[in-house]
Design a protein around this motif. Structure first.
Motif, PDB file in Angstrom:
ATOM      1  N   ASN A   1      22.124 -74.264  22.311  1.00  0.00           N
ATOM      2  CA  ASN A   1      23.573 -74.422  22.483  1.00  0.00           C
ATOM      3  C   ASN A   1      24.421 -73.511  21.597  1.00  0.00           C
ATOM      4  O   ASN A   1      25.624 -73.746  21.458  1.00  0.00           O
ATOM      5  CB  ASN A   1      23.996 -75.886  22.281  1.00  0.00           C
ATOM      6  CG  ASN A   1      23.289 -76.812  23.232  1.00  0.00           C
ATOM      7  OD1 ASN A   1      23.205 -76.531  24.429  1.00  0.00           O
ATOM      8  ND2 ASN A   1      22.759 -77.911  22.720  1.00  0.00           N
ATOM      9  N   ILE A   2      23.814 -72.486  21.022  1.00  0.00           N
ATOM     10  CA  ILE A   2      24.576 -71.490  20.275  1.00  0.00           C
ATOM     11  C   ILE A   2      23.865 -70.139  20.392  1.00  0.00           C
ATOM     12  O   ILE A   2      22.633 -70.077  20.420  1.00  0.00           O
ATOM     13  CB  ILE A   2      24.729 -71.885  18.785  1.00  0.00           C
ATOM     14  CG1 ILE A   2      25.623 -70.863  18.073  1.00  0.00           C
ATOM     15  CG2 ILE A   2      23.391 -72.025  18.098  1.00  0.00           C
ATOM     16  CD1 ILE A   2      26.015 -71.263  16.658  1.00  0.00           C
ATOM     17  N   ILE A   3      24.665 -69.084  20.517  1.00  0.00           N
ATOM     18  CA  ILE A   3      24.119 -67.729  20.603  1.00  0.00           C
ATOM     19  C   ILE A   3      24.133 -67.133  19.198  1.00  0.00           C
ATOM     20  O   ILE A   3      25.202 -66.959  18.602  1.00  0.00           O
ATOM     21  CB  ILE A   3      24.946 -66.869  21.579  1.00  0.00           C
ATOM     22  CG1 ILE A   3      24.936 -67.516  22.966  1.00  0.00           C
ATOM     23  CG2 ILE A   3      24.396 -65.444  21.645  1.00  0.00           C
ATOM     24  CD1 ILE A   3      26.030 -67.009  23.871  1.00  0.00           C
ATOM     25  N   ASN A   4      22.937 -66.859  18.668  1.00  0.00           N
ATOM     26  CA  ASN A   4      22.851 -66.383  17.284  1.00  0.00           C
ATOM     27  C   ASN A   4      21.658 -65.449  17.120  1.00  0.00           C
ATOM     28  O   ASN A   4      21.102 -64.939  18.112  1.00  0.00           O
ATOM     29  CB  ASN A   4      22.795 -67.563  16.314  1.00  0.00           C
ATOM     30  CG  ASN A   4      21.642 -68.506  16.613  1.00  0.00           C
ATOM     31  OD1 ASN A   4      20.682 -68.141  17.302  1.00  0.00           O
ATOM     32  ND2 ASN A   4      21.720 -69.713  16.084  1.00  0.00           N
ATOM     33  N   THR A   5      21.222 -65.266  15.883  1.00  0.00           N
ATOM     34  CA  THR A   5      20.120 -64.341  15.619  1.00  0.00           C
ATOM     35  C   THR A   5      18.819 -64.782  16.279  1.00  0.00           C
ATOM     36  O   THR A   5      17.946 -63.959  16.562  1.00  0.00           O
ATOM     37  CB  THR A   5      19.886 -64.199  14.100  1.00  0.00           C
ATOM     38  OG1 THR A   5      19.717 -65.499  13.522  1.00  0.00           O
ATOM     39  CG2 THR A   5      21.071 -63.503  13.442  1.00  0.00           C
ATOM     40  N   ASP A   6      18.689 -66.092  16.545  1.00  0.00           N
ATOM     41  CA  ASP A   6      17.482 -66.582  17.218  1.00  0.00           C
ATOM     42  C   ASP A   6      17.417 -66.121  18.671  1.00  0.00           C
ATOM     43  O   ASP A   6      16.370 -66.247  19.323  1.00  0.00           O
ATOM     44  CB  ASP A   6      17.427 -68.110  17.158  1.00  0.00           C
ATOM     45  CG  ASP A   6      17.189 -68.614  15.745  1.00  0.00           C
ATOM     46  OD1 ASP A   6      16.598 -67.860  14.951  1.00  0.00           O
ATOM     47  OD2 ASP A   6      17.600 -69.748  15.448  1.00  0.00           O
ATOM     48  N   ASP A   7      18.522 -65.617  19.183  1.00  0.00           N
ATOM     49  CA  ASP A   7      18.556 -65.038  20.521  1.00  0.00           C
ATOM     50  C   ASP A   7      18.541 -63.504  20.462  1.00  0.00           C
ATOM     51  O   ASP A   7      17.906 -62.847  21.296  1.00  0.00           O
ATOM     52  CB  ASP A   7      19.816 -65.511  21.265  1.00  0.00           C
ATOM     53  CG  ASP A   7      19.928 -67.025  21.278  1.00  0.00           C
ATOM     54  OD1 ASP A   7      18.995 -67.678  21.792  1.00  0.00           O
ATOM     55  OD2 ASP A   7      20.927 -67.553  20.756  1.00  0.00           O
ATOM     56  N   LEU A   8      19.213 -62.957  19.481  1.00  0.00           N
ATOM     57  CA  LEU A   8      19.297 -61.500  19.349  1.00  0.00           C
ATOM     58  C   LEU A   8      17.970 -60.900  18.882  1.00  0.00           C
ATOM     59  O   LEU A   8      17.497 -59.908  19.456  1.00  0.00           O
ATOM     60  CB  LEU A   8      20.412 -61.130  18.369  1.00  0.00           C
ATOM     61  CG  LEU A   8      20.624 -59.635  18.112  1.00  0.00           C
ATOM     62  CD1 LEU A   8      20.972 -58.921  19.410  1.00  0.00           C
ATOM     63  CD2 LEU A   8      21.709 -59.433  17.061  1.00  0.00           C
ATOM     64  N   ALA A   9      17.360 -61.497  17.871  1.00  0.00           N
ATOM     65  CA  ALA A   9      16.127 -60.930  17.312  1.00  0.00           C
ATOM     66  C   ALA A   9      14.988 -60.856  18.343  1.00  0.00           C
ATOM     67  O   ALA A   9      14.318 -59.817  18.445  1.00  0.00           O
ATOM     68  CB  ALA A   9      15.690 -61.740  16.091  1.00  0.00           C
ATOM     69  N   PRO A  10      14.738 -61.898  19.138  1.00  0.00           N
ATOM     70  CA  PRO A  10      13.669 -61.804  20.138  1.00  0.00           C
ATOM     71  C   PRO A  10      13.958 -60.726  21.196  1.00  0.00           C
ATOM     72  O   PRO A  10      13.033 -60.093  21.701  1.00  0.00           O
ATOM     73  CB  PRO A  10      13.643 -63.193  20.779  1.00  0.00           C
ATOM     74  CG  PRO A  10      14.256 -64.089  19.778  1.00  0.00           C
ATOM     75  CD  PRO A  10      15.289 -63.281  19.085  1.00  0.00           C
ATOM     76  N   THR A  11      15.236 -60.547  21.515  1.00  0.00           N
ATOM     77  CA  THR A  11      15.583 -59.522  22.498  1.00  0.00           C
ATOM     78  C   THR A  11      15.277 -58.135  21.938  1.00  0.00           C
ATOM     79  O   THR A  11      14.756 -57.260  22.645  1.00  0.00           O
ATOM     80  CB  THR A  11      17.077 -59.630  22.879  1.00  0.00           C
ATOM     81  OG1 THR A  11      17.325 -60.924  23.408  1.00  0.00           O
ATOM     82  CG2 THR A  11      17.458 -58.593  23.916  1.00  0.00           C
ATOM     83  N   ILE A  12      15.578 -57.945  20.672  1.00  0.00           N
ATOM     84  CA  ILE A  12      15.246 -56.673  20.022  1.00  0.00           C
ATOM     85  C   ILE A  12      13.727 -56.465  20.022  1.00  0.00           C
ATOM     86  O   ILE A  12      13.224 -55.364  20.292  1.00  0.00           O
ATOM     87  CB  ILE A  12      15.808 -56.631  18.591  1.00  0.00           C
ATOM     88  CG1 ILE A  12      17.337 -56.634  18.627  1.00  0.00           C
ATOM     89  CG2 ILE A  12      15.297 -55.404  17.838  1.00  0.00           C
ATOM     90  CD1 ILE A  12      17.990 -56.785  17.268  1.00  0.00           C
TER      91      ILE A  12
END
Length: 275
Positions: free
Chosen positions: A247-258
């Motif tokens: 329920n929040i867009i943060n580093t836990d979403d950005l880092a895996p994408t990287i």
């Protein structure tokens, strides 16, 4: 009603007349998705039936082959048309014939005896269980498993993960299994041969395919950066960007994408998948 009762009594007490031209054998119409439930149609034609009332009974004969109140599975009446044609369409027996078969008879107000219309054959229940584990960024990020006829992308059976695991009842055959979740790269296993119960090896879905073009690149990073820190209920929150479904867009979403940068969707043959 009197005519129906008279027909039942006559059918129960007398021999049936085998007149195939008057009554075609029951035909299976459909199978309800995932339930192995058929419907049947019984029809026929005779000049003698023109505009006459017709009665149909499907029953499970007792040990002596007799009709009883308990053995009747379906009963109905209709009126034949001006040509003598009649049809009892898409009917379903009270109990599905999974352990035997049902006799179908048809009668008319112009006949003393019932016409043998054939049998509703036993349904073979052949679905088998397919299970497996799909890993995403968290168990809250549920994946969808679609079983498609080989060479197609239209699901025949679909399942979703619960706590990372799934189970689906699938008819034996050959399938392309497509595993997906919005925001992740698809994983497709082609030519999956299902004969008996099957446990698929675990599959890990790679996160970051935000635009669903089967490639993780800058076009996927940009929207995550733009939506950073947005929460459920915020105007800029996009559930597809929330890869771990917390329920929040943060580093836990950005880092895996990287970490997935440059990766593409997987398509693998079942024989290679099993190696």
């Amino acid at each position: 009603m009197k005519k129906m009762i008279s027909f039942i009594l006559a059918a129960a007490m007398s021999a049936m007349v085998a007149v195939p031209a008057f009554a075609a054998a029951p035909e299976a119409d459909t199978v309800r998705d995932g339930e192995n439930v058929n419907t049947w149609t019984t029809s026929g034609q005779s000049d003698n039936f023109k505009d006459k009332m017709m009665t149909m009974i499907a029953y499970a004969p007792n040990g002596e082959g007799e009709i009883t109140v308990d053995s009747i599975q379906y009963i109905d009446q209709t009126t034949a048309d001006a040509s003598g044609a009649y049809s009892f369409d898409s009917y379903i027996p009270k109990d599905l014939p999974t352990a035997g078969e049902y006799t179908v008879i048809v009668g008319s107000e112009v006949l003393d005896n019932a016409i043998d219309a054939g049998k509703i054959e036993q349904i073979k229940v052949t679905d088998v269980a397919v299970t497996g584990t799909i890993t995403t960024q968290s168990n809250a990020a549920k994946a969808t498993i679609d079983f498609c006829a080989a060479g197609t992308t239209t699901p025949v059976v679909s399942a979703k993960t619960t706590d990372g695991a799934f189970s689906a009842n699938v008819a034996p055959g050959t399938y392309d299994v497509i595993i997906s979740r919005p925001g992740y790269l698809k994983y497709t296993i082609t030519g999956v041969v299902i004969e008996d119960a099957l446990s698929l090896k675990g599959v890990k879905l790679l996160p970051g395919d935000i635009d669903a073009n089967n490639l993780v690149n800058t076009d996927d990073l940009t929207p995550i950066i733009s939506g950073f820190a947005q929460k459920t209920g915020d105007a800029g929150y996009n559930v597809i960007l929330d890869l771990d479904a917390n329920n929040i867009i943060n580093t836990d979403d950005l880092a895996p994408t990287i970490s997935s940068f440059g990766q593409r969707s997987t398509v693998i043959d079942f024989a290679d998948f099993n190696k």
